[in-house]
Design an enzyme around this catalytic site. Structure first.
Site, PDB file in Angstrom:
ATOM      1  N   LYS A 107       0.833  -1.208   0.000  1.00 23.30           N
ATOM      2  CA  LYS A 107       0.000   0.000   0.000  1.00 23.30           C
ATOM      3  C   LYS A 107       0.867   1.258   0.000  1.00 23.30           C
ATOM      4  CE  LYS A 107      -2.100  -1.145   3.807  1.00 23.30           C
ATOM      5  NZ  LYS A 107      -1.450  -2.452   4.003  1.00 23.30           N
ATOM      6  N   THR A 108       1.853   1.257   0.877  1.00 22.88           N
ATOM      7  CA  THR A 108       2.720   2.428   0.953  1.00 22.88           C
ATOM      8  C   THR A 108       3.519   2.566  -0.341  1.00 22.88           C
ATOM      9  OG1 THR A 108       2.829   2.149   3.344  1.00 22.88           O
ATOM     10  CG2 THR A 108       4.511   3.532   2.344  1.00 22.88           C
ATOM     11  N   ARG A 123       5.209  -7.172  10.982  1.00 25.67           N
ATOM     12  CA  ARG A 123       6.401  -6.357  10.723  1.00 25.67           C
ATOM     13  C   ARG A 123       7.568  -7.225  10.266  1.00 25.67           C
ATOM     14  NH1 ARG A 123       4.208  -2.862   9.055  1.00 25.67           N
ATOM     15  NH2 ARG A 123       2.383  -4.119   9.461  1.00 25.67           N
ATOM     16  N   GLN A 164      -5.505  -3.068  10.845  1.00 29.89           N
ATOM     17  CA  GLN A 164      -4.386  -2.399  11.495  1.00 29.89           C
ATOM     18  C   GLN A 164      -4.799  -1.096  12.155  1.00 29.89           C
ATOM     19  OE1 GLN A 164      -0.370  -2.727   9.592  1.00 29.89           O
ATOM     20  NE2 GLN A 164      -1.568  -3.378   7.832  1.00 29.89           N
ATOM     21  N   ASP A 214      -1.835   7.742   3.637  1.00 28.23           N
ATOM     22  CA  ASP A 214      -1.429   6.401   4.089  1.00 28.23           C
ATOM     23  C   ASP A 214      -2.098   6.118   5.439  1.00 28.23           C
ATOM     24  OD1 ASP A 214      -0.197   3.965   4.078  1.00 28.23           O
ATOM     25  OD2 ASP A 214       1.854   4.719   4.283  1.00 28.23           O
ATOM     26  N   GLU A 215      -2.246   4.849   5.788  1.00 23.41           N
ATOM     27  CA  GLU A 215      -2.810   4.436   7.091  1.00 23.41           C
ATOM     28  C   GLU A 215      -4.155   5.126   7.356  1.00 23.41           C
ATOM     29  OE1 GLU A 215      -1.225   2.128   8.735  1.00 23.41           O
ATOM     30  OE2 GLU A 215       0.921   2.313   8.312  1.00 23.41           O
TER      31      GLU A 215
HETATM   32  P1  ATP Z   1       1.711  -2.143   5.942  1.00 23.47           P
HETATM   33  O1  ATP Z   1       0.284  -2.578   5.939  1.00 23.47           O
HETATM   34  O2  ATP Z   1       2.495  -2.872   6.928  1.00 23.47           O
HETATM   35  O3  ATP Z   1       1.850  -0.654   5.987  1.00 23.47           O
HETATM   36  P2  ATP Z   1       2.072  -1.999   3.100  1.00 23.47           P
HETATM   37  O4  ATP Z   1       0.860  -2.572   2.512  1.00 23.47           O
HETATM   38  O5  ATP Z   1       2.169  -0.532   3.148  1.00 23.47           O
HETATM   39  O6  ATP Z   1       2.309  -2.626   4.528  1.00 23.47           O
HETATM   40  P3  ATP Z   1       4.639  -1.889   1.845  1.00 23.47           P
HETATM   41  O7  ATP Z   1       5.405  -1.484   3.029  1.00 23.47           O
HETATM   42  O8  ATP Z   1       4.341  -0.883   0.811  1.00 23.47           O
HETATM   43  O9  ATP Z   1       3.291  -2.614   2.308  1.00 23.47           O
HETATM   44  O10 ATP Z   1       5.309  -3.122   1.130  1.00 23.47           O
HETATM   45  C1  ATP Z   1       5.777  -4.227   1.872  1.00 23.47           C
HETATM   46  C2  ATP Z   1       7.060  -4.754   1.267  1.00 23.47           C
HETATM   47  O11 ATP Z   1       6.786  -5.379   0.024  1.00 23.47           O
HETATM   48  C3  ATP Z   1       8.055  -3.667   0.952  1.00 23.47           C
HETATM   49  O12 ATP Z   1       9.347  -4.154   1.207  1.00 23.47           O
HETATM   50  C4  ATP Z   1       7.836  -3.412  -0.504  1.00 23.47           C
HETATM   51  O13 ATP Z   1       8.990  -2.883  -1.132  1.00 23.47           O
HETATM   52  C5  ATP Z   1       7.533  -4.801  -1.029  1.00 23.47           C
HETATM   53  N1  ATP Z   1       6.691  -4.781  -2.239  1.00 23.47           N
HETATM   54  C6  ATP Z   1       5.476  -4.250  -2.367  1.00 23.47           C
HETATM   55  N2  ATP Z   1       4.995  -4.415  -3.608  1.00 23.47           N
HETATM   56  C7  ATP Z   1       5.937  -5.100  -4.300  1.00 23.47           C
HETATM   57  C8  ATP Z   1       6.042  -5.581  -5.638  1.00 23.47           C
HETATM   58  N3  ATP Z   1       5.086  -5.399  -6.526  1.00 23.47           N
HETATM   59  N4  ATP Z   1       7.169  -6.234  -5.957  1.00 23.47           N
HETATM   60  C9  ATP Z   1       8.157  -6.428  -5.070  1.00 23.47           C
HETATM   61  N5  ATP Z   1       8.123  -5.990  -3.807  1.00 23.47           N
HETATM   62  C10 ATP Z   1       7.022  -5.327  -3.405  1.00 23.47           C
HETATM   63 MG    MG Z   2       2.337   0.805   4.741  1.00 21.78          MG
END
Ligand code: ATP
Ligand code: MG
Length: 741
Positions: free
Chosen positions: A39-40, A603, A257, A226-227
């Site tokens: 997402k981030t 995490r 979350q 975000d969040e």
């Molecule tokens: P959270 O809910 O914990 O905030 P998130 O959904 O924001 O998580 P991110 O932190 O954006 O998730 O991504 C998690 C990990 O996965 C990061 O290391 C990111 O670089 C990797 N990632 C996300 N999308 C891809 C992708 N398409 N290919 C490879 N790596 C990815």
């Molecule tokens: Mg995130």
């Protein structure tokens, strides 16, 4: 043109759904997805995409992150993606962005441009003044409690005149609304505001000055958040005002979350997004890129126990990896010890400290870890330290001094008991630990008692006795000589200076210099106590050097972050789930706690460890604790449960140090009632030392010496005539009545 844009190379690093979220730039988009699904990453890429595709200027995007750290990281990432330096972005937390806007229009709400933002201490102080002026008893109505009411109203976007009197009935003798009003007046008079005001003043300005609102609506052509699950009502209203003109808003979040309910977050914001922004595109991401299979399954299995959730599918293409290690230990000190050891082991395997985190539920838990890591020499942040005091020889020397200053300093004792080597080995140490725990006394005291018995081999006992004599002698001298003198004497007589003098390694001379420098540093203080106090304060200072340091933080502040290895200590009822949450919010509180646990586990990339201690000191009192209900909710097939029983009873000494129990066995054992207090192994061989339990003539069994008869009792010390080993002095905890064997 659109086709061209869709070919931007940065899109190659996204999956199809992520891509969709990135290129849908017009209208409202909600990315609702579980942890680690990117997402981030979507927001970051979207920002870069808007700029690179020419749809937006750098300063036409308003991007809201949850922490300053997250903003900093996002900016870093965007800079790399668009490959040129960027400044002045509207990228930050709600507070930071709102403060920036408020500075431009401060006079409208009666502030000067250079207003101050009060921290929590100042807020409380201000409120106390008002309470005292209004004759409201602080005892009955603590300022902190009243302040939190005011803050919750602010979170909901309510100024004093907007709060319904119903809500304030009975609070602060019925005067809370007046107090809120007075508090606001005082703030203005001081040219100050609190955090909640930043948003509130913004709302005020936007609602009453449509020209100003229009200006910002026009400037921020794209809004991203975000969040989103943790936004409160004031933040929501702020976003809605800014977005209502063009509707180009992209929010990402995860209902599982949402962990800031206690601070006014409204999970309903994310749930009603589609109502607020009709025709919103709702995109669900299901591929978790962060964690290995076992970790993801553990987190998913746990969160499935929550009723109030949308529910989502998550999968990973990563391997299963290691199971989540769940470890039960005797007490919180042991917990910190083991985590310290495991971190050292990870380090030896090439894991860098920067990729490891210890995530605690409550702030007080960090102390134990800080102390432990300091003792071990593991660098940690957020509470780092001066490099000097981090050096091995300095920590050793400080441990000597601490022990001289205070015999009960167990960490200091542990660190230098056999440094330099003086023949006090693991067996001796184990005896000392055991006795200290059973008797609830310091290691030093336990060592004194043991040295007077035959529990230890003669050589070990002698070594121990000499060491204790040294400490006693230094303590006596410390009462007479200047502390710098004492330091020199201790370092020389302990053999520590010699130890480095004789050390052939090239860094030994530098270390000897450091030791001299330590004495120089001490001279700046009146006495040993002041100096040690200083050191502990220095250690607490924030360290800006963030490279390769272990992170200790609360679960709340770990949101959005990721680490290779994550330690989750203190999973005990009352601590986690936290009693206050349960008391104040019942089931809803419990579910928020469970979401917090979900955040914690997710995490981790490769390794996750859950710890619980059977004893924990709370407000200075030792309390027995019961493992968290969350532990039982973890799916069996993804978790390994280990119960470390080495300290429960000496009878286990012949066994492997760690007893591993899979959850199924644990459940069986519980049924058979071989487990007490939910987890503690009820072993008929363990018994507390009851004074008077042993009398002369009684037959007993000692693990090392076999059977024998008590010939003398003196407190917890026994003289025993053993059938084979002859007469020995032992400690009563180390024997059991012969008829109970
Ligand atoms: P959270 O809910 O914990 O905030 P998130 O959904 O924001 O998580 P991110 O932190 O954006 O998730 O991504 C998690 C990990 O996965 C990061 O290391 C990111 O670089 C990797 N990632 C996300 N999308 C891809 C992708 N398409 N290919 C490879 N790596 C990815
Ligand atoms: Mg995130």
């Amino acid at each position: 043109m659109i086709l061209e844009q869709n070919k931007l190379p940065l899109l190659d690093y996204l999956n199809e759904k992520q891509k969709q979220a990135v290129v849908s730039t017009k209208g409202a988009v909600l990315v609702l997805a579980g942890a680690g699904t990117g997402k981030t990453r979507v927001l970051t890429y979207r920002f870069a995409y808007l700029v690179l595709s020419g749809q937006s200027g750098l300063h036409q995007i308003l991007a809201v992150t949850f922490t300053n750290k997250a903003a900093f990281e996002m900016k870093d990432r965007i800079t790399k993606l668009i490959n040129r330096p960027i400044e002045g972005l509207w990228l930050g937390t709600f507070h930071a962005l709102a403060a920036r806007i408020l500075r431009n229009h401060a006079e409208i709400v009666g502030l000067e441009k250079k207003f101050t933002i009060l921290d929590i201490d100042d807020q409380v102080r201000l409120l106390k003044q008002i309470l005292s002026h209004e004759n409201i008893s602080e005892k009955k109505w603590p300022a902190k409690v009243l302040l939190s009411y005011i803050q919750r109203w602010k979170d909901r976007g309510l100024k004093p005149n907007m709060v319904s009197p119903e809500e304030t009935k009975g609070l602060a003798d019925g005067k809370l609304l007046d107090i809120y009003q007075l508090y606001q007046e005082r703030l203005l008079a001081l040219n100050a505001c609190d955090f909640g005001d930043l948003l509130l003043h913004n709302l005020d300005i936007f609602q009453n000055h449509s020209d100003i609102l229009k200006r910002y609506q026009h400037q921020f052509r794209y809004i991203m958040v975000d969040e989103y699950q943790d936004t409160n009502t004031a933040q929501y209203l702020w976003l809605r005002l800014l977005a209502q003109e063009h509707g180009n808003i992209c929010c990402v979040g995860d209902d599982d979350q949402s962990i800031y309910g206690w601070r006014g977050a409204e999970i309903t914001n994310i749930l009603k997004f589609e109502k607020d922004f009709p025709n919103a595109d709702v995109i669900r991401l299901e591929n978790n890129y962060r964690s290995t299979g076992h970790i993801l399954a553990t987190a998913s299995g746990l969160i499935a126990h929550n009723k109030a959730r949308l529910g989502k599918i998550l999968y990973t293409e990563a391997e299963l990896g290691e199971k989540v290690q769940t470890v039960g230990v005797w007490d919180s000190q042991e917990e910190a010890r083991q985590i310290g050891e495991e971190i050292e082991a990870l380090q030896r395997h090439g894991q860098s400290l920067g990729d490891i985190a210890v995530l605690v539920r409550a702030g007080f838990q960090t102390r134990e870890f800080e102390e432990r890591f300091l003792t071990l020499g593991l660098k940690y942040r957020v509470i780092g330290g001066l490099r000097f005091y981090e050096r091995q020889e300095i920590r050793d020397a400080l441990s000597y001094l601490r022990l001289v200053h205070k015999s009960s300093d167990d960490l200091a004792f542990e660190r230098i008991i056999n440094v330099p080597k003086r023949g006090i080995g693991d067996t001796t140490l184990r005896h000392i630990y055991m006795l200290a725990r059973l008797e609830n006394i310091s290691l030093m005291r336990a060592a004194e008692q043991l040295s007077k018995t035959d529990e230890l081999k003669p050589a070990a006992a002698r070594a121990l006795e000499n060491f204790l004599k040294d400490i006693n002698r230094w303590q006596e001298k410390a009462a007479q000589l200047p502390h710098t003198e004492i330091a020199k004497i201790v370092l020389d007589e302990s053999g520590y200076t010699n130890f480095w003098q004789a050390n052939p390694s090239p860094d030994a001379p530098g270390r000897l210099e450091n030791l001299r420098e330590l004495i120089t540093a001490m001279a700046n203080f009146e006495n040993l106590e002041q100096f040690l106090e200083h050191v502990s304060l220095v250690m607490e200072n924030d360290n800006t050097e963030l490279q390769d340091m272990l992170s200790i933080m609360t679960l709340h502040s770990a949101k959005g972050l990721e680490f290779n290895a994550v330690f989750l200590p203190g999973w005990e009822e009352g601590l986690f789930p936290h009693q206050r949450s349960l008391d104040e919010n019942g089931i809803a509180g419990l579910e928020e706690e469970r979401r917090l646990a979900y955040v914690g586990i997710t995490r981790a990339r490769q390794k996750a460890y859950v710890f619980f201690a059977l004893n924990r000191r709370v407000h200075g009192q030792w309390q027995t604790s019961i493992p968290s209900r969350f532990i039982e909710e973890l799916p069996t097939q993804n978790v390994d449960i280990k119960i470390q029983d080495q300290f429960y009873t000496p009878m286990y000494e012949h066994k492997e140090q760690h007893q591993t129990m899979v959850l199924a066995d644990y459940q069986q054992a519980k049924k058979n009632k071989t487990i007490k207090g939910n987890f503690l192994i009820e072993n008929p061989d363990i018994f507390e030392n009851e004074t008077g339990q042993y009398t002369t003539g009684m037959r007993v069994f000692h693990q090392k010496f076999g059977y024998g008869m008590v010939t003398m009792v003196e407190g917890n010390k026994l003289d025993i005539m053993f059938d084979k080993a002859g007469s020995k002095k032992v400690i009563s905890n180390f024997v059991i009545p012969a008829d109970k064997v």
